[in-house]
Design a protein around this motif. Sequence first.
Motif, PDB file in Angstrom:
ATOM      1  N   ALA A  87      -3.113  -4.603  -1.225  1.00 21.21           N
ATOM      2  CA  ALA A  87      -1.858  -4.070  -0.683  1.00 21.21           C
ATOM      3  C   ALA A  87      -0.633  -4.796  -1.232  1.00 21.21           C
ATOM      4  O   ALA A  87       0.382  -4.902  -0.555  1.00 21.21           O
ATOM      5  CB  ALA A  87      -1.860  -4.107   0.841  1.00 21.21           C
ATOM      6  N   PHE A 113       1.786  -6.247   5.021  1.00 29.43           N
ATOM      7  CA  PHE A 113       0.493  -5.677   4.643  1.00 29.43           C
ATOM      8  C   PHE A 113      -0.599  -6.748   4.578  1.00 29.43           C
ATOM      9  O   PHE A 113      -1.757  -6.494   4.909  1.00 29.43           O
ATOM     10  CB  PHE A 113       0.589  -4.972   3.295  1.00 29.43           C
ATOM     11  CG  PHE A 113       1.565  -3.821   3.249  1.00 29.43           C
ATOM     12  CD1 PHE A 113       1.983  -3.193   4.410  1.00 29.43           C
ATOM     13  CD2 PHE A 113       2.066  -3.362   2.031  1.00 29.43           C
ATOM     14  CE1 PHE A 113       2.891  -2.130   4.370  1.00 29.43           C
ATOM     15  CE2 PHE A 113       2.960  -2.307   1.975  1.00 29.43           C
ATOM     16  CZ  PHE A 113       3.376  -1.692   3.146  1.00 29.43           C
ATOM     17  N   THR A 211       1.743   3.401  10.499  1.00 30.07           N
ATOM     18  CA  THR A 211       2.291   3.786   9.205  1.00 30.07           C
ATOM     19  C   THR A 211       2.037   5.261   8.982  1.00 30.07           C
ATOM     20  O   THR A 211       1.110   5.840   9.557  1.00 30.07           O
ATOM     21  CB  THR A 211       1.683   2.968   8.050  1.00 30.07           C
ATOM     22  OG1 THR A 211       0.248   3.019   8.129  1.00 30.07           O
ATOM     23  CG2 THR A 211       2.151   1.524   8.105  1.00 30.07           C
ATOM     24  N   LEU A 219      -2.519   2.528   2.272  1.00 28.23           N
ATOM     25  CA  LEU A 219      -3.118   1.515   3.136  1.00 28.23           C
ATOM     26  C   LEU A 219      -4.477   1.976   3.666  1.00 28.23           C
ATOM     27  O   LEU A 219      -5.416   1.182   3.791  1.00 28.23           O
ATOM     28  CB  LEU A 219      -2.174   1.181   4.291  1.00 28.23           C
ATOM     29  CG  LEU A 219      -0.856   0.507   3.900  1.00 28.23           C
ATOM     30  CD1 LEU A 219       0.020   0.292   5.125  1.00 28.23           C
ATOM     31  CD2 LEU A 219      -1.107  -0.818   3.188  1.00 28.23           C
TER      32      LEU A 219
END
Length: 372
Positions: A87, A113, A211, A219
Motif C-alpha cells: 500500500a 495504509f 474507504t 486496498l
Amino acid sequence: MAYNNEVHNADFAPAYTRLVERLNRFPQGAPPTKPLYDILRVLFSEQEAALVAQLPIQPFSAKDAARIWKIDESAARQVLEALASRALVVDTEKDDGQLLYTLPPPMAGFFEFSMMRVRDDVDQKLLAELYHQYCTVEPDFLASLFGGETQMGRVFINEEVIPPGVAVFDYERATEVIKTASPMGISLCYCRYKMQHLDQNCYAPLDICMTFNGTAEGLIRHGFARQVDAAEGLDLLQQAYDHNLVQFGDNAREKVNFICNCCGCCCEALIAARRFETLQPLHTTNFIAAIDTEACNGCGKCVNTCPVEAMTLVSANVPAHPKQKKARLIEELCLGCGVCARVCGADGITLQPRPERVFTPRTFAHRVVLAA
C-alpha cells in the motif's frame, strides 16, 4: 522517544532525501525532520526510495514508470506490484483491464495504509512511535497538513440529529456516500491502532475505517481492506453513531475516497482541530450547535462528548442556586458534527444552518488544484 529535529543529509542515503523532496511536491508537504526519514527507511528500501522519488503526481502506468526509470516494462511492473502489495502506491483497474498507479501523499495516504491491518512484515510498534512523534508531538507536519485555506477533509453531520424540515444535500450525508460507493472497504482505524501500540488507545471500535471507490479497490485487492456491501457499511456507521464518533472524510462532493470515524482522544485530525484552532484545520458541516438555555440543565454531557472542546459550562447566574451551570458554545470551534445534540438528555441542543454555506470542492482533483 526524543528526537533532534535537525537533519544532517549525510546521515541518510541520497535516495531518501530525493524521496522527501518528491513528497513535498504534494500541496500539504512533509517537513523533513528526522522522524520522517526514519519512517521512510522503515517503509521503503533505499532502491525503492530512489525509484519512487521519480514518480509523477498524476496517475501513471507500468509503461510510464518503465520509461521514467529506464528499465523494461516487466521489471517496472514487478517493482510497482511490490509497492502496491504494501500500500505504498495505490493501483486501480481501468475498464480495459490496465492498471494505473498513484503515489499517495503521506496523509491521507501511505502513513495510514501501513497501519490499517495487522502486519508482520514491518515493525508496526516502531512505526506507531515514529508516527506519534512526527504527526502529534512535533507541530510542523500537522501545521503544514491543515494550514491551508482548502483542507483535505471535512466533517459530516450526524444524521440522527438533523432538524426536521431542514434540507441536507446528499454529499453531506455519510449514508449516501456508503450507498453510492463502489466498492467500499473496511480497515483498522489507523489512529486508534497506532495508539494501541503506545498503550494509549480508547475503547471505540477499531475495525471501522471506511474507504471507497478507487482507493478502496486497491486496498481490497492487496488485503488492506475487506470489501463490504452498503448494508454492512450502514451498520458500521450506526455503530460509530452509537459511540459518538465524528465522521471526518474526503473534502469532495463526488467520489469520496474515505470516511474516518473519529474519537477526540486518538484522531490526529481532531487533535489538530484543538491544537491549531485558529487555522480552522477542518472544514465544518453547514450546521452549528444552538443551545436552548431554558432547557439546559447543566449536566455537562455535551462538554464531555465534544471532541474539540467547543462546549463549556458556565454559571447559570441563578442567585438561589449559585452552583447551577449552563452549557455555552464556543462558536468558532464548533464542527457542526451533532454529537452534542445526540447526547443531550434535556433536548437542549439543536443544529441550525450556518449563516454562510461551507464550500466543498467537486472532486479530489478540484480540491488539489484549490490547495496548490
